[in-house]
Design an enzyme around this catalytic site. Sequence first.
Site, short mmCIF file in Angstrom:
data_model
loop_
_atom_site.label_atom_id
_atom_site.label_comp_id
_atom_site.label_asym_id
_atom_site.label_seq_id
_atom_site.Cartn_x
_atom_site.Cartn_y
_atom_site.Cartn_z
N HIS A 1 1.66 4.34 -2.89
CA HIS A 1 1.69 5.80 -2.74
C HIS A 1 3.03 6.35 -3.21
CE1 HIS A 1 -2.05 6.58 -0.71
NE2 HIS A 1 -1.77 5.84 0.35
N HIS B 1 3.39 6.77 -6.86
CA HIS B 1 2.63 7.95 -7.28
C HIS B 1 3.50 9.20 -7.10
CE1 HIS B 1 -1.74 9.81 -6.99
NE2 HIS B 1 -1.18 10.03 -8.16
N HIS C 1 0.83 -1.20 0.00
CA HIS C 1 0.00 0.00 0.00
C HIS C 1 0.87 1.27 0.00
CE1 HIS C 1 -3.73 2.26 1.28
NE2 HIS C 1 -2.80 3.11 1.67
N GLU C 2 1.78 1.35 0.95
CA GLU C 2 2.62 2.54 1.06
C GLU C 2 3.55 2.65 -0.15
OE1 GLU C 2 1.58 4.60 3.03
OE2 GLU C 2 0.39 3.25 4.28
ZN LIG Z 1 -3.11 5.17 1.92
#
Ligand SMILES: [Zn+2]
Length: 677
Positions: A473, A476, A469-470
């Site tokens: 990010h 991105h 998940h991290e």
């Molecule tokens: Zn998040």
Amino acid sequence: MTSNPLLQKWETPYGSPPFDKIKIRHFKPAIKAAIKTAAAEIKDIADNIEPPDFMNTVAALERSGEDLGRITSVLFNLNSAETSRVLQTVAREVSPLLTRFSNDITLNRKLFRRIKEIYESREISGLNTEQKILTEKKYRNFALGGAGLKSGEKKRFRQISEELATLSLKFDENVLEETNSFELHLTGKEDLAGLPENLVETAAMEAESRKKKGWVFTLNFPSYVPFMQYSEKRELRKKMFMAYSSRAFRGNEFDNRNNIIRIVNLRREIAVMLGFTNFAEMILGDRMADTPARVNSFLEELYSACKPAAVRDFEKVSRFAAETGFKGHLERWDWAFYSEKLKKKLFAIDDEILKPYFSLDNAGKAVFGLASSLYGIRFVENNSIPVYHSEVKTYEVFDSDNTFLSLLYLDFHPRPGKNGGAWMTSYRDQRGEEGRDVRPLISIVANFTRPGRTRPSLLTFNELTTFLHEFGHSLHGMFSKCTYESLSGTNVARDFVELPSQFMENFAYEKKWLDTWASHYETGEKIPDELITKIRESSAYNEGYAFFRQLGYAFLDMAWHTIQNPVETEITEFEKAVSGKTELFPSIDGINMSASFSHIFAGGYAAGYYGYKWAEVLDADAFSLFTEKGIFDKDTAASFRKNILEKGGTDRPEELYVRFRGKEATIDALLRRSGLI
Ligand SMILES: [Zn+2]
């Protein structure tokens, strides 16, 4: 020439923060100096005698305060990842200075007049999409900050803002107080029936720390959740449940009833002052789901889709309870208990079985490897880059054509000075400055299980998905290819920002990916197929019911924030009218959801709770294209990168999404993934 390293040019690789030279005492004077510089820049922009245009006002405002930005990002990042009493004090001391400075900008009348002029002519002044969006974003900041109000209204606006800030703090303090003031103190061994050993052990330690005999259970998650899942004592479960669900709703000094009424009425008043029908309409203005009607129809669509599954889950667990000898109908304090028992029976899987296959070392290589095979990028460890703690690892990230993309800091394990949880952050966001591409400095901070004396760090499945998940990010942030910092990387609409992160989590359930790396840390044996199957199957277990619960919260959030007139009814009445439709259990007096709903009354989720589900729809729909084309398909990945990961907030999220996906997202992929169709 200053000797304060925070104010000097950073002569480090990639201009990264010189952590080895920065001392805590440097922050306050540096921030004061940087505010002064920034204030002078703002004054120049506001006093410019040239007529306002995008470059001399919006872009100039965007560029202003560069030093202040880089210094505060170091301060607040350190305050989360490696803090101390002294650093906390500094952060507390500079916060009011920063707030005052930002209010000075918003309430600068001359500046707002210039911004407004550019905003009003944005459609005809030849701006490109990115410039137009930046103008809208800046204008919105000013407008929602009260810049457009008349001076009499401004006074009332400030009063309300201050009162709202106090009320939110009070709301949170009450919930915290009520969470901490309850304890379930047990002294008889028979009352521990069913509880796992480690929970009992922690409860004994808790009792000891309170100078009590026996065991103490609390309403904090690590104690409450397993107690409700495992305790065989129904009366005790009821006691815990009632305590948990009546927090800040017991008529004592910590009761939140009046605070809620006051908060929602003031929020409504502010929204109306600023020209909106209600608070939700004001908040949603820059979201993907940009109107209350859109959010509500989204929630209704999910509601109809998951209702049959929720009822099915409920009946399935009720039936199972009856088979094991339970009589009567299930109450809320029975749900977690029977639901967990049934899960164990169906899947026989838990963290201890999986952990040996997920060593952090392997997972780290695998996550990098995944990014390499999808996007062709490389990670090169570089120990010469200054770090704030010896445990932090630093990587240079290179694109497939060997151009430098980003620095990536990884800080994996818990320390006393680190906040809980996991997050991605940056020390510098990407931006394109006068033809120069300023690359970002990205960081992932987590609290993963430390290595033991005899074994390496082994991740739970949840830690593995958190890592992905991290990392999502951070891709991105790292791939960003934008001009303005305020729109680059993860600076996107709130209900769009979790797409890249949740998207990556999907890989944790993919046999094709797990097969490439997950092997037992001792024997080297590959993760067995049947374990992977169980991971997949158990992930959809009771999802219908879980959907229903979350929708209940989202409906409640929207109801509180779309009131047209001030609310005067009792909060219980209000809540019952809204949440009846997502209730499967008999109703109980004396409990309340709103009274401890900190997300919306004290956190940043007011009119935003729906966002959790919204982002899930996007990530499931996006990933379904990968399942269709192959999860490592390079063309699909390239399109995801080009249309979403590189673009930040430089275009409307729905446009970006459609360019990647070829069509708008539908809820089908999420329903399928959650086993609802
Ligand atoms: Zn998040």
